[in-house]
Design a protein around this motif. Structure first.
Motif, PDB file in Angstrom:
ATOM      1  N   GLY A   1       0.896  -1.241  -0.082  1.00  0.00           N
ATOM      2  CA  GLY A   1       0.137  -0.033  -0.017  1.00  0.00           C
ATOM      3  C   GLY A   1       0.846   1.336  -0.060  1.00  0.00           C
ATOM      4  N   GLU A   2       1.764   1.130   0.700  1.00  0.00           N
ATOM      5  CA  GLU A   2       2.697   2.355   0.873  1.00  0.00           C
ATOM      6  C   GLU A   2       3.590   2.470  -0.184  1.00  0.00           C
ATOM      7  OE1 GLU A   2       3.031   4.491   3.543  1.00  0.00           O
ATOM      8  OE2 GLU A   2       1.946   3.424   5.226  1.00  0.00           O
ATOM      9  N   TRP A   3       4.125   1.675  -0.900  1.00  0.00           N
ATOM     10  CA  TRP A   3       5.212   1.898  -2.037  1.00  0.00           C
ATOM     11  C   TRP A   3       4.667   1.679  -3.359  1.00  0.00           C
ATOM     12  CZ3 TRP A   3       9.920  -1.496   0.355  1.00  0.00           C
ATOM     13  CH2 TRP A   3      10.283  -0.913   1.276  1.00  0.00           C
ATOM     14  N   ALA A   4       3.323   1.602  -3.432  1.00  0.00           N
ATOM     15  CA  ALA A   4       2.794   1.483  -4.738  1.00  0.00           C
ATOM     16  C   ALA A   4       2.902   2.925  -5.467  1.00  0.00           C
ATOM     17  CB  ALA A   4       1.266   1.263  -4.684  1.00  0.00           C
ATOM     18  N   ASP A   5       2.861   4.021  -4.919  1.00  0.00           N
ATOM     19  CA  ASP A   5       3.320   5.381  -5.329  1.00  0.00           C
ATOM     20  C   ASP A   5       4.793   5.366  -6.163  1.00  0.00           C
ATOM     21  OD1 ASP A   5       0.624   6.175  -4.981  1.00  0.00           O
ATOM     22  OD2 ASP A   5       1.464   7.426  -3.257  1.00  0.00           O
ATOM     23  N   ASP A   6       5.670   4.594  -5.407  1.00  0.00           N
ATOM     24  CA  ASP A   6       6.910   4.559  -6.020  1.00  0.00           C
ATOM     25  C   ASP A   6       7.023   3.478  -7.104  1.00  0.00           C
ATOM     26  OD1 ASP A   6       7.808   6.471  -4.095  1.00  0.00           O
ATOM     27  OD2 ASP A   6       8.362   4.836  -2.736  1.00  0.00           O
ATOM     28  N   GLY A   7       5.731   2.816  -7.339  1.00  0.00           N
ATOM     29  CA  GLY A   7       6.072   1.982  -8.650  1.00  0.00           C
ATOM     30  C   GLY A   7       6.735   0.429  -8.193  1.00  0.00           C
ATOM     31  N   ILE A   8       6.735   0.268  -6.856  1.00  0.00           N
ATOM     32  CA  ILE A   8       7.196  -1.021  -6.264  1.00  0.00           C
ATOM     33  C   ILE A   8       6.021  -1.969  -5.900  1.00  0.00           C
ATOM     34  CG2 ILE A   8       8.578  -2.188  -4.573  1.00  0.00           C
ATOM     35  CD1 ILE A   8      10.032   0.329  -4.256  1.00  0.00           C
ATOM     36  N   ARG A   9       5.995  -3.127  -6.465  1.00  0.00           N
ATOM     37  CA  ARG A   9       4.806  -4.097  -6.199  1.00  0.00           C
ATOM     38  C   ARG A   9       5.490  -4.774  -4.886  1.00  0.00           C
ATOM     39  NH1 ARG A   9       3.704  -7.956  -9.320  1.00  0.00           N
ATOM     40  NH2 ARG A   9       5.582  -7.744 -10.701  1.00  0.00           N
ATOM     41  N   VAL A  10       4.655  -5.413  -3.899  1.00  0.00           N
ATOM     42  CA  VAL A  10       5.151  -6.313  -2.901  1.00  0.00           C
ATOM     43  C   VAL A  10       3.937  -7.238  -2.826  1.00  0.00           C
ATOM     44  CG1 VAL A  10       6.037  -6.218  -0.535  1.00  0.00           C
ATOM     45  CG2 VAL A  10       5.998  -4.148  -1.719  1.00  0.00           C
ATOM     46  N   ASN A  11       4.509  -8.576  -2.878  1.00  0.00           N
ATOM     47  CA  ASN A  11       3.717  -9.519  -2.647  1.00  0.00           C
ATOM     48  C   ASN A  11       4.257 -10.766  -1.904  1.00  0.00           C
ATOM     49  OD1 ASN A  11       1.281  -9.325  -4.813  1.00  0.00           O
ATOM     50  ND2 ASN A  11       3.031  -8.817  -5.926  1.00  0.00           N
ATOM     51  N   ALA A  12       3.686 -11.638  -1.615  1.00  0.00           N
ATOM     52  CA  ALA A  12       4.172 -12.883  -0.829  1.00  0.00           C
ATOM     53  C   ALA A  12       3.588 -14.176  -1.332  1.00  0.00           C
ATOM     54  CB  ALA A  12       3.841 -12.586   1.074  1.00  0.00           C
ATOM     55  N   ILE A  13       4.509 -15.191  -1.216  1.00  0.00           N
ATOM     56  CA  ILE A  13       3.866 -16.428  -1.431  1.00  0.00           C
ATOM     57  C   ILE A  13       3.866 -17.092   0.110  1.00  0.00           C
ATOM     58  CG2 ILE A  13       5.083 -16.732  -3.597  1.00  0.00           C
ATOM     59  CD1 ILE A  13       7.410 -18.453  -2.092  1.00  0.00           C
ATOM     60  N   ALA A  14       2.853 -17.965  -0.064  1.00  0.00           N
ATOM     61  CA  ALA A  14       2.409 -18.796   1.128  1.00  0.00           C
ATOM     62  C   ALA A  14       2.643 -20.330   0.975  1.00  0.00           C
ATOM     63  CB  ALA A  14       1.269 -18.612   1.651  1.00  0.00           C
ATOM     64  N   PRO A  15       3.990 -20.854   0.834  1.00  0.00           N
ATOM     65  CA  PRO A  15       4.170 -22.142   0.503  1.00  0.00           C
ATOM     66  C   PRO A  15       3.455 -23.105   1.489  1.00  0.00           C
ATOM     67  CG  PRO A  15       6.141 -21.067   0.562  1.00  0.00           C
ATOM     68  CD  PRO A  15       5.038 -20.096   0.995  1.00  0.00           C
ATOM     69  N   GLY A  16       2.941 -24.290   1.025  1.00  0.00           N
ATOM     70  CA  GLY A  16       2.170 -25.417   1.932  1.00  0.00           C
ATOM     71  C   GLY A  16       3.538 -26.110   2.443  1.00  0.00           C
ATOM     72  N   TRP A  17       3.244 -27.363   2.247  1.00  0.00           N
ATOM     73  CA  TRP A  17       4.280 -28.268   3.127  1.00  0.00           C
ATOM     74  C   TRP A  17       5.214 -28.758   1.727  1.00  0.00           C
ATOM     75  CZ3 TRP A  17       3.741 -27.696   7.720  1.00  0.00           C
ATOM     76  CH2 TRP A  17       2.530 -27.378   8.376  1.00  0.00           C
ATOM     77  N   ILE A  18       6.686 -28.307   1.844  1.00  0.00           N
ATOM     78  CA  ILE A  18       7.547 -28.166   0.818  1.00  0.00           C
ATOM     79  C   ILE A  18       8.642 -29.339   1.198  1.00  0.00           C
ATOM     80  CG2 ILE A  18       8.891 -27.201  -0.987  1.00  0.00           C
ATOM     81  CD1 ILE A  18       5.692 -26.256  -1.113  1.00  0.00           C
TER      82      ILE A  18
END
Ligand SMILES: NC(=O)c1ccc[n+]([C@@H]2O[C@H](COP(=O)([O-])OP(=O)(O)OC[C@H]3O[C@@H](n4cnc5c(N)ncnc54)[C@H](O)[C@@H]3O)[C@@H](O)[C@H]2O)c1
Ligand SMILES: O=C(O)C(=O)C[C@H](O)[C@H](O)CO
Length: 233
Positions: A154-171
């Motif tokens: 939310g904060e860095w969208a204005d700077d053009g930075i996308r921030v996501n996460a992965i939630a791996p199961g049982w690897i």
């Protein structure tokens, strides 16, 4: 050619991510706090190895500081101390590596990623959603990584930075070896996994590759399961 730092990039999931990214022509800097792990990592074109501890600001600065460009950051470094996390010092250490270490690297990358309009992928977990037995610090840290991801997006969208996460199961990695060696825990996990198998690090890498790519240009603030259906049941 995209330049991407992968923390924990010589360990299980991080190494899978590094291989996936190098496979599509990225220049990957795979960092780890373990010299032994760096020594054991088979050389691969497109993957440069560096010693870096995500809990040590000077060590992080030494890797990020000299860079003239960075297109992506994948935070995979993480620890879990199953059974020991009720010790307050262990609790603090797990939070320091998994949550504070993730934030430290996001901050170190911020200016570079604002310039390149780049992207961050953090590593959450199934335990971002529910608590796990014997791992209170790990669960708390991964809940934190999920919320941190949304906050920064939310904060860095204005700077053009996308921030996501992965939630791996049982690897299938070193981290889950103790679970896979414990028939009761392993059967419980498989019973709740619709696909009835452990995930592969390459299957996590493929999701990260997509999240970093232009194809995900409208995706930010999301936490993506890659779990063989575990959260669906
Ligand atoms: N294996 C799973 O099923 C699973 C599921 C969900 C999330 N995760 C998360 O995925 C990430 C990778 O886990 P994994 O299963 O590959 O574990 P792993 O133990 O195989 O690898 C962890 C990596 O992190 C590195 N690391 C640890 N402390 C560090 C530090 N202070 N600084 C830099 N590097 C450090 C290690 O050297 C190693 O390369 C972790 O964040 C973990 O919580 C794993
Ligand atoms: O709950 C445990 O003991 C784990 O090992 C957790 C897993 O590694 C993982 O984070 C589940 O998504």
């Amino acid at each position: 050619m995209k330049k991407v730092i992968v923390t924990g990039g010589t360990g299980g999931i991080g190494a899978g991510v590094a291989h996936c990214l190098a496979g599509v022509g990225c220049k990957v800097i795979a960092v780890s706090a373990s010299q032994a792990e760096l020594n054991a990592f088979p050389p691969q074109e497109g993957i440069e190895l560096r010693l870096m501890d995500v809990t040590d600001q000077a060590s992080v600065d030494a890797v990020f500081g000299p860079l003239d460009r960075l297109d992506g950051l994948v935070n995979c470094a993480g620890i879990l101390r199953r059974g020991d996390e009720y010790d307050i010092d262990v609790f603090q250490r797990v939070i320091d590596v998994n949550l504070v270490g993730t934030m430290r690297c996001c901050l170190a990358a911020q200016t570079l990623l604002a310039t390149s309009k780049g992207s961050i992928v953090n590593t959450a977990s199934m335990l971002s959603t529910f608590g796990g037995p014997l791992v209170p610090a790990y669960s708390a840290s991964k809940g934190g990584v999920s919320q941190l991801t949304k906050s920064l997006a939310g904060e860095w969208a204005d700077d053009g930075i996308r921030v996501n996460a992965i939630a791996p199961g049982w690897i299938e990695t070193e981290m889950t070896q103790g679970l896979r060696d414990n028939p009761e825990r392993a059967e419980g996990i498989m019973a709740r996994t619709p696909m009835k198998r452990w995930g592969k690090t390459s299957e996590v890498g493929a999701l990260v590759r997509w999240l970093l790519s232009e194809e995900a240009s409208f995706v930010t603030g999301s936490v993506y399961p890659v779990d063989g259906g575990y959260l669906a049941m």
